[in-house]
Design an enzyme around this catalytic site. Structure first.
Site, PDB file in Angstrom:
ATOM      1  N   SER A 140     -10.571  57.274  -1.341  1.00  0.00           N
ATOM      2  CA  SER A 140     -10.098  57.625  -2.686  1.00  0.00           C
ATOM      3  C   SER A 140      -9.658  59.080  -2.718  1.00  0.00           C
ATOM      4  CB  SER A 140     -11.233  57.442  -3.699  1.00  0.00           C
ATOM      5  OG  SER A 140     -10.856  57.981  -4.952  1.00  0.00           O
ATOM      6  N   TYR A 155     -19.847  59.133  -5.743  1.00  0.00           N
ATOM      7  CA  TYR A 155     -18.665  58.329  -5.384  1.00  0.00           C
ATOM      8  C   TYR A 155     -17.758  59.141  -4.461  1.00  0.00           C
ATOM      9  CZ  TYR A 155     -14.310  55.634  -6.072  1.00  0.00           C
ATOM     10  OH  TYR A 155     -13.146  54.914  -5.884  1.00  0.00           O
TER      11      TYR A 155
HETATM   12  P1  NAD Z   1     -12.183  46.297  -8.591  1.00  0.00           P
HETATM   13  O1  NAD Z   1     -13.418  46.505  -9.378  1.00  0.00           O
HETATM   14  O2  NAD Z   1     -11.168  45.357  -9.101  1.00  0.00           O
HETATM   15  O3  NAD Z   1     -12.539  45.864  -7.098  1.00  0.00           O
HETATM   16  C1  NAD Z   1     -13.764  46.070  -6.463  1.00  0.00           C
HETATM   17  C2  NAD Z   1     -14.232  44.743  -5.897  1.00  0.00           C
HETATM   18  O4  NAD Z   1     -15.385  44.966  -5.083  1.00  0.00           O
HETATM   19  C3  NAD Z   1     -14.645  43.732  -6.976  1.00  0.00           C
HETATM   20  O5  NAD Z   1     -13.973  42.502  -6.755  1.00  0.00           O
HETATM   21  C4  NAD Z   1     -16.140  43.587  -6.794  1.00  0.00           C
HETATM   22  O6  NAD Z   1     -16.653  42.317  -7.110  1.00  0.00           O
HETATM   23  C5  NAD Z   1     -16.272  43.883  -5.306  1.00  0.00           C
HETATM   24  N1  NAD Z   1     -17.634  44.267  -4.914  1.00  0.00           N
HETATM   25  C6  NAD Z   1     -18.501  45.095  -5.562  1.00  0.00           C
HETATM   26  N2  NAD Z   1     -19.660  45.161  -4.900  1.00  0.00           N
HETATM   27  C7  NAD Z   1     -19.527  44.381  -3.798  1.00  0.00           C
HETATM   28  C8  NAD Z   1     -20.378  44.024  -2.724  1.00  0.00           C
HETATM   29  N3  NAD Z   1     -21.626  44.523  -2.637  1.00  0.00           N
HETATM   30  N4  NAD Z   1     -19.922  43.190  -1.762  1.00  0.00           N
HETATM   31  C9  NAD Z   1     -18.665  42.682  -1.842  1.00  0.00           C
HETATM   32  N5  NAD Z   1     -17.797  42.966  -2.837  1.00  0.00           N
HETATM   33  C10 NAD Z   1     -18.233  43.800  -3.800  1.00  0.00           C
HETATM   34  O7  NAD Z   1     -11.557  47.754  -8.440  1.00  0.00           O
HETATM   35  P2  NAD Z   1     -10.350  48.323  -7.565  1.00  0.00           P
HETATM   36  O8  NAD Z   1      -9.828  49.468  -8.323  1.00  0.00           O
HETATM   37  O9  NAD Z   1      -9.421  47.255  -7.115  1.00  0.00           O
HETATM   38  O10 NAD Z   1     -11.141  48.908  -6.327  1.00  0.00           O
HETATM   39  C11 NAD Z   1     -10.894  48.556  -4.978  1.00  0.00           C
HETATM   40  C12 NAD Z   1     -11.241  49.725  -4.091  1.00  0.00           C
HETATM   41  O11 NAD Z   1     -10.335  50.802  -4.336  1.00  0.00           O
HETATM   42  C13 NAD Z   1     -12.641  50.297  -4.326  1.00  0.00           C
HETATM   43  O12 NAD Z   1     -13.217  50.673  -3.078  1.00  0.00           O
HETATM   44  C14 NAD Z   1     -12.364  51.529  -5.155  1.00  0.00           C
HETATM   45  O13 NAD Z   1     -13.386  52.492  -5.020  1.00  0.00           O
HETATM   46  C15 NAD Z   1     -11.059  51.984  -4.545  1.00  0.00           C
HETATM   47  N6  NAD Z   1     -10.263  52.900  -5.343  1.00  0.00           N
HETATM   48  C16 NAD Z   1      -9.807  52.531  -6.562  1.00  0.00           C
HETATM   49  C17 NAD Z   1      -9.047  53.416  -7.294  1.00  0.00           C
HETATM   50  C18 NAD Z   1      -8.516  53.075  -8.664  1.00  0.00           C
HETATM   51  O14 NAD Z   1      -8.034  53.989  -9.350  1.00  0.00           O
HETATM   52  N7  NAD Z   1      -8.542  51.831  -9.075  1.00  0.00           N
HETATM   53  C19 NAD Z   1      -8.748  54.678  -6.775  1.00  0.00           C
HETATM   54  C20 NAD Z   1      -9.225  55.021  -5.530  1.00  0.00           C
HETATM   55  C21 NAD Z   1      -9.973  54.109  -4.813  1.00  0.00           C
END
Ligand code: NAD
Length: 249
Positions: A140, A155
């Site tokens: 991230s 985080y």
């Molecule tokens: P999201 O909440 O849609 O996706 C996260 C997924 O991880 C969910 O489907 C959830 O059920 C799953 N999850 C949670 N705990 C888990 C576990 N113990 N085992 C297996 N699966 C698990 O959110 P997103 O924004 O699509 O996030 C995806 C990735 O991108 C994450 O790692 C997040 O930190 C990262 N990220 C997101 C952003 C943003 O702005 N959305 C920015 C930087 C990084």
């Protein structure tokens, strides 16, 4: 087709508005057989069914080593190989440094960091046997900026840890034909921030981004496809920023 007949495993890929599912969809459209891993309540089988025939959804908790190992074994049983792993599962929590409890710390680090360790450990033996593989780890912008948007300091630490773990894997397994790279998304509109940031706050942030908008899941998915494909065959240990220019300095 950039990923014809490749077997791609994506953790945390079931949320249909998330980066993982978008990556799953784009990889499937590039010819990959996709395996979506996620928690029971996220219903990975239903998500995989949305991709059409020939894909698989499995319940797997990335914080649990035996769950990761069982998922990898099930993928190998069904498809016989693992070409691509996207370590995407992650959770966040907006909290100030002095308020982080030990429990919060464990919870947040366990999914992003321990999960990247366990699922990579589960997939690597097959990749070593094949003498090929591509691992993409979702970090991230928070790792680079020290948070400041919606994730707490734990985080940021988890996502910075992912960068180190990925580079170490890249160093250790490069000679066996396995590449490991990271993506550092900026602010991407998904369920992770849906109820945390107001529309006004999002508009305010968009004004500070050179490309003038927040990212969408497909912005990240395209970069994951690139890093998983032979287009990036001489890239390992790199980090690609997908943030609309947020970090230009
Ligand atoms: P999201 O909440 O849609 O996706 C996260 C997924 O991880 C969910 O489907 C959830 O059920 C799953 N999850 C949670 N705990 C888990 C576990 N113990 N085992 C297996 N699966 C698990 O959110 P997103 O924004 O699509 O996030 C995806 C990735 O991108 C994450 O790692 C997040 O930190 C990262 N990220 C997101 C952003 C943003 O702005 N959305 C920015 C930087 C990084």
């Amino acid at each position: 087709m950039l990923l014809k007949d490749k077997v791609a495993v994506i953790t945390g890929g079931a949320g249909i508005n998330g980066l993982g599912f978008s990556t799953a969809r784009m990889m499937a459209s590039q010819g990959a057989r996709v395996v979506i891993l996620d928690l029971t309540q996220a219903d990975p089988a239903a998500a995989a069914a949305r991709l059409g025939e020939g894909h698989l959804g499995l319940v797997a908790d990335v914080t649990d080593k035996s769950s990761c190992d069982a998922a990898a074994a099930a993928v190998l049983e069904k498809f016989g190989r693992i070409d691509i792993l996207v370590n995407n599962a992650g959770i966040t929590q907006p909290v100030k440094f002095l308020d982080i409890t030990g429990k919060d710390y464990d919870r947040i680090l366990d999914v992003s960091l321990r999960g990247t360790l366990y699922m990579s450990q589960a997939a690597l033996p097959a990749m070593r046997k094949q003498r090929s593989g591509a691992i993409v780890c979702i970090s991230s912008v928070s790792a680079q900026r020290g948070g400041g948007i919606l994730g707490g300091p734990h985080y940021s630490a988890a996502k910075a840890g992912v960068l180190g773990l990925a580079r170490a894997m890249a160093r250790e397994f490069g000679a066996e034909g396995i590449r490991v790279n990271c993506v550092t998304p900026g602010l991407i509109s998904t369920d992770i921030n849906k109820n945390i940031l107001s529309a006004e706050k999002k508009a305010e942030i968009a004004e500070t981004i050179p490309l003038g908008r927040l990212g969408g899941p497909d912005d990240v998915a395209g970069v994951c496809v690139f890093l998983a494909s032979d287009l990036s065959q001489y890239c390992t240990g790199i980090t690609l920023d997908v943030n609309g220019g947020m970090l230009i300095h």
